[in-house]
Design a protein around this motif. Structure first.
Motif, PDB file in Angstrom:
ATOM      1  N   PRO A 353       0.782  -1.227   0.060  1.00 57.84           N
ATOM      2  CA  PRO A 353      -0.033   0.161   0.048  1.00 57.84           C
ATOM      3  C   PRO A 353       0.963   1.251   0.121  1.00 57.84           C
ATOM      4  O   PRO A 353       2.015   1.487   0.748  1.00 57.84           O
ATOM      5  N   THR A 377      -5.398   8.641   2.511  1.00 59.26           N
ATOM      6  CA  THR A 377      -5.487   7.510   1.386  1.00 59.26           C
ATOM      7  C   THR A 377      -4.335   6.864   0.632  1.00 59.26           C
ATOM      8  O   THR A 377      -3.221   7.339   0.670  1.00 59.26           O
ATOM      9  N   ASP A 380      -3.440   0.077  -3.362  1.00 63.02           N
ATOM     10  CA  ASP A 380      -3.249  -1.233  -3.115  1.00 63.02           C
ATOM     11  C   ASP A 380      -3.853  -1.876  -4.310  1.00 63.02           C
ATOM     12  O   ASP A 380      -5.140  -1.922  -4.588  1.00 63.02           O
ATOM     13  N   ASN A 385     -10.616  -6.043  -0.178  1.00 68.43           N
ATOM     14  CA  ASN A 385     -11.140  -6.499   1.162  1.00 68.43           C
ATOM     15  C   ASN A 385     -10.752  -7.945   1.535  1.00 68.43           C
ATOM     16  O   ASN A 385     -11.637  -8.881   1.938  1.00 68.43           O
ATOM     17  N   TRP A 389      -5.045  -6.335   1.007  1.00 67.53           N
ATOM     18  CA  TRP A 389      -5.555  -4.851   0.764  1.00 67.53           C
ATOM     19  C   TRP A 389      -5.837  -4.255   1.863  1.00 67.53           C
ATOM     20  O   TRP A 389      -5.490  -3.011   1.975  1.00 67.53           O
ATOM     21  N   ARG A 390      -6.401  -4.548   3.132  1.00 66.61           N
ATOM     22  CA  ARG A 390      -6.673  -4.004   4.163  1.00 66.61           C
ATOM     23  C   ARG A 390      -5.431  -3.376   4.594  1.00 66.61           C
ATOM     24  O   ARG A 390      -4.152  -3.931   4.683  1.00 66.61           O
ATOM     25  N   ALA A 391      -5.384  -2.006   5.064  1.00 66.30           N
ATOM     26  CA  ALA A 391      -4.316  -1.303   5.431  1.00 66.30           C
ATOM     27  C   ALA A 391      -4.330  -1.032   6.969  1.00 66.30           C
ATOM     28  O   ALA A 391      -5.118  -1.039   7.674  1.00 66.30           O
ATOM     29  N   THR A 408      -8.199   2.751  11.066  1.00 64.55           N
ATOM     30  CA  THR A 408      -8.337   2.462   9.557  1.00 64.55           C
ATOM     31  C   THR A 408      -9.872   2.393   9.211  1.00 64.55           C
ATOM     32  O   THR A 408     -10.793   1.812  10.114  1.00 64.55           O
ATOM     33  N   ALA A 410     -12.940   0.718   7.913  1.00 66.79           N
ATOM     34  CA  ALA A 410     -13.020  -0.557   7.347  1.00 66.79           C
ATOM     35  C   ALA A 410     -13.572  -0.428   5.839  1.00 66.79           C
ATOM     36  O   ALA A 410     -13.726  -1.577   5.084  1.00 66.79           O
ATOM     37  N   ASN A 413     -10.879   1.902   3.707  1.00 70.28           N
ATOM     38  CA  ASN A 413      -9.443   1.569   3.756  1.00 70.28           C
ATOM     39  C   ASN A 413      -8.608   2.986   3.817  1.00 70.28           C
ATOM     40  O   ASN A 413      -7.475   2.758   3.966  1.00 70.28           O
ATOM     41  N   GLU A 414      -9.251   4.238   4.357  1.00 72.35           N
ATOM     42  CA  GLU A 414      -8.574   5.188   4.561  1.00 72.35           C
ATOM     43  C   GLU A 414      -7.987   5.183   5.938  1.00 72.35           C
ATOM     44  O   GLU A 414      -8.519   4.431   7.161  1.00 72.35           O
ATOM     45  N   ASN A 439       0.197  -3.512   5.060  1.00 76.33           N
ATOM     46  CA  ASN A 439      -1.113  -4.685   5.036  1.00 76.33           C
ATOM     47  C   ASN A 439      -1.129  -5.540   6.129  1.00 76.33           C
ATOM     48  O   ASN A 439      -0.107  -5.789   6.868  1.00 76.33           O
TER      49      ASN A 439
END
Length: 847
Positions: A353, A377, A380, A385, A389-391, A408, A410, A413-414, A439
């Protein structure tokens, strides 16, 4: 001439036969062996006509060739037709050439094809010769090709016994295919022993038949034992291989290594195992998208593996393969089936990311908390999801005081930057943060030259705010003695203006004061004792009395603080004994331990001094105190006092002489444990409340119900004096109640169990004495019994000089007194006994 012509014709034919034989011998001189196959006159293309054992001639052959293009030979020796063939009346032959290319060694096998119709005659002739040469009644190997085209009935072999030379032999067979399912498939000619098959057979249904042959004479004599015959069905490649699934689905991670196993496909073939018919070969015949070719399939096992490490889910996330399986080891004439294989490419965390910007600016007012000040922001390319990908955001630098938190979102993803602890403009006007992002799943290429974390800078500007008073520290304390006089003053809570660092202009107000012990000065915040302070009050915890103070400035801005008043202890409480009831079980113990406590601090508490209050001489005579430790003593009795309850006053003094008197209720009880004495009332320890258990109450209620039944019976008996006596049924007296004085049971008087009528001298009267029991009198003693299951009467006739007789069940005479017992007499007789039973039940339940 005429005679010579036949001789010349016969000589020419003989010469031609000799020449043919010589040619065959010369041609076969290099042959390993000769094989004869018996086939129908018409052969279809790609049909199995037989097998030749190639290993008997050449085990190391790597090249097999047929001299006749109409026939093909496989590795296991199976002979197949490549074209449709119609055999003539003469023999047809071809040569199988076996060679090894490494050592140039060669071998030949000659194969002769002969029509089946000529086999019968040859076998009959051969059997005749064999019959003359040796005994013939043994199992003969026999086989037939499945799905045979006939002609039917198809001759298989001849069964013959050499006893036919001496007897007339009839042949018969039994078993599967004859008189068992499938019925009528085989039969044998009775006179010749020729065995025939009537129709085609499917090997996948019947691999072989074991039938029994019999040889008998016309009169039923059996010169031979039954002969088992096994007819094996030779397999034909008539079943397609079938994949176990219509569509295979496999999943593999992207960027996997070359040779990684994707999955395995499998197919089955119903033909005969371990033959070319079931030797399967797998292959991939198509791929979507077609290029590049990324997969291969093992031809024997069906295992699919990767041929490239360039699988990239972000480019193509799914491949579809068309796969094929073919028997005959993949020969072009083998049967084949196709299926589909879908390969899904699973995601791995191969993309970091990255922040869309490298720097951000935000601002926030001082003293603000739990507010969002910035959203950042990232990009990725991994699967949305998922953990790839989730940060996960973190603050790397600048948050040493813990003023900020980044979380984060959900959904988007910001990263959300929040203030969780107030900032102070007077201390710091700007904060520079460095944030990073990774990630949830670890990065799969950490060994690469790139960094595994993307970073950005956030500058937070703090805006000044006109603040109110500041309550710092939020909890302040003062010390006061608990016996401080009303009106005593002390320093209170102090708040200040953070900009001027002064307390002027700040007003104070109490928010909470649990017992209203103090007042607070509005201008200075000092406190004044309003009621007497007590450190031992229930509202005091650990000697600290807390009040809440509200501080406000002229603009109405406020802050809240807590003032803890530490109450210094004064020896104003004497020690006392909290447990005022003492139980001593005399059979098991002679003393009891008593413990005293002092609400004051330990400095004003133990060691304690215990003594008996000397105002009563009986107390000094009956009781004795012995000290155990600083807070406990042992109370013991002396001079063997009686069971009962006693009041023993005891004085307890602390180390400074403060004392108090506690009157103990001491119970001397005849018990084993204290609970035995607590749960019962005994006259030996004075009055006590009687507690009835549920079973005791039930026993009492049953006794009352029994009394009502007796009363009801007597009333019914009294009301029936003028009526005819009635026999009471057995089911109204199904009870067992025996009240008996049996010192000297009499046997001279027996009363009827069925009710009776009494006759008085000079007058007649009738009396019914119920069904309550039978009475027996002897020597002034009486017996009253209620016996289960019988009809009895109560003796209620006891008069002096008035005797009457009544026939008993035994046929004798019985003297009977006048019936003059009343219900009150009966009640006075039974009630004490029922009371004893109730008390016994109650005692058992309590114990």
């Amino acid at each position: 001439m005429a005679a010579a012509r036949p001789s010349g014709s016969w000589s020419g034919a003989l010469c031609r036969l000799l020449l043919l034989t010589l040619a065959i011998l010369i041609f076969a001189s290099d042959a390993c062996k000769n094989v004869t196959l018996y086939v129908p006159s018409k052969l279809d293309a790609e049909k199995l006509i037989g097998r030749v054992n190639l290993k008997e001639c050449f085990t190391a052959a790597n090249l097999i060739h047929s001299s006749d293009p109409d026939f093909q030979i496989l590795e296991d020796g199976s002979v197949y037709t490549t074209n449709s063939i119609l055999l003539s009346s003469e023999k047809r032959s071809f040569t199988i050439l076996l060679s090894n290319t490494e050592n140039q060694e060669k071998k030949k096998i000659f194969v002769f094809l002969e029509h089946q119709t000529k086999v019968l005659k040859r076998r009959q002739t051969k059997e005749t010769v064999l019959r003359r040469a040796k005994r013939r009644w043994a199992p003969i190997p026999c086989s037939m090709l499945e799905n045979s085209l006939g002609p039917f009935p198809l001759f298989l072999q001849q069964v013959q016994s050499d006893t036919a030379q001496n007897y007339t032999i009839y042949y018969s067979i039994r078993g599967p295919g004859v008189d068992q399912e499938p019925r009528n498939l085989f039969y044998v000619e009775r006179d010749t022993g020729n065995l025939y098959c009537t129709r085609a057979v499917d090997r996948e249904q019947y691999e072989s038949f074991e039938i029994i042959a019999f040889a008998t004479t016309p009169d039923g004599y059996t010169p031979e034992l039954p002969l088992p015959l096994i007819i094996k069905i030779e397999d034909e490649n008539d079943n397609y291989p079938i994949f176990t699934e219509e569509t295979y689905t496999f999943t593999i991670f992207e960027n996997c290594r070359v040779g990684t196993t994707v999955g395995q496909v499998c197919a089955t073939d119903k033909d005969e195992p371990d033959t070319m018919h079931t030797r399967l070969k797998y292959s991939i015949i198509g791929q979507v998208p077609p290029s590049p070719t990324l997969f291969s399939m093992h031809p024997t096992t069906g295992v699919i593996t990767t041929t490239s490490s360039q699988l990239d889910r972000e480019l193509i996330d799914k491949y579809q393969l068309k796969i094929k399986v073919q028997d005959m080891d993949g020969q072009y004439f083998g049967l084949q089936t196709t299926s589909t294989c879908i390969i899904n490419i699973d995601d791995v965390n191969d993309h970091l990311p990255t922040f869309t910007r490298t720097s951000y600016v935000a601002s926030v007012e001082e003293n603000t908390v739990d507010v969002e000040i910035l959203r950042v922001t990232v990009e990725d390319k991994d699967l949305v999801n998922t953990a790839n990908w989730r940060a996960n955001y973190t603050i790397l630098k600048g948050n040493e005081n813990g003023n900020f938190k980044i979380v984060t979102d959900a959904k988007t993803n910001e990263g959300i930057l929040c203030v969780v602890k107030p900032l102070n403009y007077e201390e710091k006007q700007q904060v520079i943060l460095q944030i990073g992002v990774v990630n949830e799943a670890p990065f799969s290429r950490e060994a690469s030259s790139r960094s595994a974390m993307s970073t950005a800078t956030v500058t937070v500007n703090v805006r000044d705010q006109d603040e109110g008073p500041e309550c710092n520290p939020p909890i302040q304390t003062v010390r006061m003695s608990e016996n401080a006089a009303v009106g005593t003053t002390s320093n209170g809570y102090k708040a200040y203006d953070p900009e001027t660092r002064s307390s002027s202009g700040i007003r104070y107000k109490k928010l909470t004061d649990p017992t209203e012990w103090v007042t607070i000065d509005e201008n200075t915040g000092s406190i004044r004792v309003f009621r007497s302070l007590d450190r031992e009050a229930e509202t005091i915890r650990n000697g600290i009395y807390n009040i809440t103070v509200l501080a406000s400035d002229q603009a109405g801005r406020t802050c809240t603080g807590t003032l803890g008043i530490i109450l210094q202890d004064v020896n104003d409480n004497g020690p006392f004994i909290p447990k005022k009831t003492v139980i001593i079980c005399k059979p098991t113990m002679s003393s009891a331990e008593i413990v005293a406590v002092d609400p004051d601090e330990p400095i004003n508490g133990p060691p304690f001094d215990f003594s008996l209050e000397s105002s009563t001489s009986d107390v000094q005579r009956m009781w004795r105190l012995n000290k155990i430790n600083d807070t406990a003593a042992r109370l013991s009795y002396q001079n063997d006092p009686a069971f009962g309850s006693y009041v023993v006053p005891i004085t307890v003094r602390d180390r400074l002489g403060m004392s108090s008197v506690t009157s103990l209720d001491v119970a001397l009880c005849d018990c084993i444990t204290e609970n035995d004495c607590t749960h019962r009332a005994d006259p030996r320890i004075g009055g006590g409340g009687v507690q009835l258990g549920k079973w005791a109450i039930l026993a009492i209620l049953l006794g009352i119900a029994l009394l009502f039944c007796i009363l009801f019976t007597l009333v019914c008996g009294a009301s029936g004096i003028s009526k005819q006596p009635k026999v009471i049924p057995d089911d109204l007296a199904q009870q067992n109640l025996i009240v008996s004085n049996t010192e000297a049971p009499g046997d001279d008087k027996v009363y009827s169990a069925n009710g009776f009528t009494t006759q008085t001298v000079g007058a007649s009267a009738q009396g019914v004495c119920g069904t309550m029991g039978s009475g027996v009198k002897n020597g002034g003693q009486e017996t009253i019994e209620m016996v289960k299951g019988g009809h009895q009467t109560l003796e209620s006739c006891r008069g002096a000089g008035h005797h009457h007789t009544l026939d008993s069940c035994k046929g004798g005479h019985t003297e009977v007194d006048n019936c003059r017992y009343t219900y009150s007499e009966w009640h006075s007789f039974t009630q004490p006994r029922l009371g004893e039973e109730s008390v016994r039940g109650h005692t058992l339940i309590k114990n």
